[in-house]
Scaffold this motif. Structure first.
Motif, PDB file in Angstrom:
ATOM      1  N   LYS A  62       0.804  -1.214   0.000  1.00  0.00           N
ATOM      2  CA  LYS A  62       0.000   0.000   0.000  1.00  0.00           C
ATOM      3  C   LYS A  62       0.842   1.272   0.000  1.00  0.00           C
ATOM      4  O   LYS A  62       0.328   2.353  -0.285  1.00  0.00           O
ATOM      5  N   SER A  63       2.109   1.146   0.362  1.00  0.00           N
ATOM      6  CA  SER A  63       2.979   2.318   0.395  1.00  0.00           C
ATOM      7  C   SER A  63       4.427   1.867   0.340  1.00  0.00           C
ATOM      8  O   SER A  63       4.730   0.683   0.531  1.00  0.00           O
ATOM      9  N   THR A  64       5.305   2.793   0.082  1.00  0.00           N
ATOM     10  CA  THR A  64       6.747   2.520   0.062  1.00  0.00           C
ATOM     11  C   THR A  64       7.457   3.529   0.953  1.00  0.00           C
ATOM     12  O   THR A  64       6.926   4.611   1.232  1.00  0.00           O
ATOM     13  N   LYS A  65       8.663   3.162   1.387  1.00  0.00           N
ATOM     14  CA  LYS A  65       9.403   4.047   2.281  1.00  0.00           C
ATOM     15  C   LYS A  65      10.071   5.199   1.538  1.00  0.00           C
ATOM     16  O   LYS A  65      10.402   6.213   2.135  1.00  0.00           O
ATOM     17  N   SER A  66      10.292   5.025   0.245  1.00  0.00           N
ATOM     18  CA  SER A  66      10.998   6.079  -0.492  1.00  0.00           C
ATOM     19  C   SER A  66      10.307   6.372  -1.813  1.00  0.00           C
ATOM     20  O   SER A  66       9.456   5.602  -2.277  1.00  0.00           O
ATOM     21  N   MET A  67      10.704   7.482  -2.421  1.00  0.00           N
ATOM     22  CA  MET A  67      10.111   7.953  -3.671  1.00  0.00           C
ATOM     23  C   MET A  67      11.215   8.250  -4.681  1.00  0.00           C
ATOM     24  O   MET A  67      12.353   8.534  -4.320  1.00  0.00           O
ATOM     25  N   LEU A  68      10.833   8.188  -5.936  1.00  0.00           N
ATOM     26  CA  LEU A  68      11.742   8.539  -7.022  1.00  0.00           C
ATOM     27  C   LEU A  68      11.445   9.943  -7.530  1.00  0.00           C
ATOM     28  O   LEU A  68      10.328  10.457  -7.396  1.00  0.00           O
ATOM     29  N   THR A  69      12.460  10.552  -8.118  1.00  0.00           N
ATOM     30  CA  THR A  69      12.242  11.799  -8.847  1.00  0.00           C
ATOM     31  C   THR A  69      11.621  11.463 -10.205  1.00  0.00           C
ATOM     32  O   THR A  69      11.512  10.289 -10.592  1.00  0.00           O
ATOM     33  N   LYS A  70      11.264  12.476 -10.965  1.00  0.00           N
ATOM     34  CA  LYS A  70      10.731  12.241 -12.307  1.00  0.00           C
ATOM     35  C   LYS A  70      11.779  11.568 -13.179  1.00  0.00           C
ATOM     36  O   LYS A  70      11.473  10.641 -13.946  1.00  0.00           O
TER      37      LYS A  70
END
Length: 421
Positions: A62-70
């Motif tokens: 349902k979620s992740t600990k980190s995000m990516l840039t575009k």
């Protein structure tokens, strides 16, 4: 009736197929170089890693600990909600998860896309039932075992009619909900016990006194009517050895479990044939391995009338006119005292990193009046029984679910299709 398939003997109307023949198996992709601020720690797209997949036993991501840039999103494989994922490398390979979000997936994750005639939840449970098999048989090895896309694709899967698949997944999800509910109750009970201990073992909550004034000690502030003796003032070391070679069980003490029967716990003999030099530890006496107490390995022996422990153990008894044993072990098992043991071990003149009786017995402990000790011990024992009951229920649910999966996912136990909504 059954018939032979690539997935073994299956009931009529079930088929067996290789995974690669019923879906497309692909691998995630990680932007390089890893950790580059150009790609990572952004706010554009959730970034799924093996740690995200394996962090819980839930079916859905349902979620992740980190995000990516575009820019990072342009250099990964993006998965849509409903995608079936499977970890494919390292010690935690073979763990499935269904993504409920759009996210990027790193190269430690494989995806089963375009499932043909297979319900995603059914495929999830089948892969889940094979996690250990993936690790032990399909991709064993040392270092970094790898469950690559070819190995996944060549793995067989039994395929019931679609309505039966959905019913199987529905039944197993009911068990998952029961397991999840019990896990939450267990976590809540443990947290409640922790809060109780914090209040009772510091005198912030009183049971047998209305005293509200406190005095300062190395333990912190304690009620004025509590004592703060050194352990040597309330206990005595026991040094009797097993010279007569009594056939007493050999015990070990762990930081989590306390005393255990070594032979039963380790499933093999882990001690010397000659136990004449071992120390005798009677029931309701304390003991700890002098070279491991800094880990919190101290226990109250309640298993047998008499047991024996390795010569590295310190064994002691208490003055029961002053101390309740269950109260004292609760104090000595706190994180506060683990840190005290660690500091005392580091300061010990014994260069082997051991804490002997002389240094241990000089440590002070907070001691309420005896009647209050009894009450505190009783309350904590009730909390322990509740936790133990919930743990046993949880273990039972997991065993029953595992057995049910084995039956349902192989067709050895059939379901009533008409019940599918």
């Amino acid at each position: 009736m059954t018939h032979k398939t690539v997935a073994g003997n299956l009931p009529d109307k079930w088929v067996g197929a290789l995974i690669k023949n019923v879906c497309r198996v692909v691998r995630g992709s990680s932007p390089r170089p890893a950790g580059s601020p150009l790609y990572f720690d952004g706010d554009f797209l959730p970034w799924a890693t093996v740690a995200d997949i394996t962090s819980s036993a839930e079916m859905y991501l349902k979620s992740t600990k980190s995000m990516l840039t575009k820019a990072g999103a342009e250099r990964t494989r993006i998965t849509d909600p409903g995608t079936l994922m499977l970890t494919n490398s390292g010690a935690t390979l073979g763990v499935p998860k269904i993504s409920s979000i759009k996210c990027g997936a790193n190269d430690g994750i494989a995806m089963l896309l375009e499932l043909d005639g297979i319900a995603t939840e059914y495929a999830y449970y089948y892969l889940l039932s094979k996690t250990q098999y993936f690790r032990d048989v399909v991709a064993p090895g040392v270092g970094q075992p790898n469950l690559n896309t070819d190995l996944i694709g060549d793995f067989p899967i039994p395929i019931p009619p679609l309505p039966e698949q959905k019913k199987i997944a529905q039944i197993l999800s009911t068990w998952d909900k029961a397991i999840d509910t019990t896990e939450k109750l267990l976590a809540s009970s443990r947290q409640q016990k922790k809060a109780l201990m914090q209040q009772l073992l510091t005198g912030k909550k009183r049971l047998k006194s209305n005293t509200i004034s406190f005095k300062k000690t190395r333990y912190g502030e304690i009620p004025e009517d509590w004592n703060y003796p050194a352990i040597k003032d309330i206990a005595i070391q026991l040094s009797e050895k097993n010279n007569k070679n009594h056939n007493y069980p050999v015990l070990s003490c762990s930081k989590h479990t306390g005393f255990v029967d070594s032979l039963k716990y380790f499933k093999k003999k882990v001690y010397s044939d000659d136990t004449s030099g071992y120390r005798i530890i009677p029931r309701n006496c304390f003991g700890f391995p002098s070279n491991h107490i800094e880990e919190g390995s101290i226990g109250l022996q309640k298993l047998y009338d008499f047991g024996i422990v390795s010569p590295i153990y310190v064994v002691f008894d208490i003055d029961r006119a002053k101390v309740n044993g269950d109260y004292l072990i609760a104090i000595l098992k706190t994180e506060h005292y683990r840190q005290i043991f660690c500091a005392a071990t580091n300061a010990s003149v014994d260069r082997r990193g051991s804490l002997r009786w002389k240094e241990f017995s000089a440590i002070h402990v907070p001691l309420p009046p005896l009647e209050e000790q009894h009450s505190i011990a009783s309350i904590l024992a009730n909390a322990d029984r509740e936790i133990e009951t919930l743990q046993q229920k949880l273990d039972c649910l997991k065993r029953e679910k595992k057995a049910l999966m084995q039956q349902l996912l192989t067709g050895k136990r059939r379901v009533q299709i008409g019940e599918v909504q």
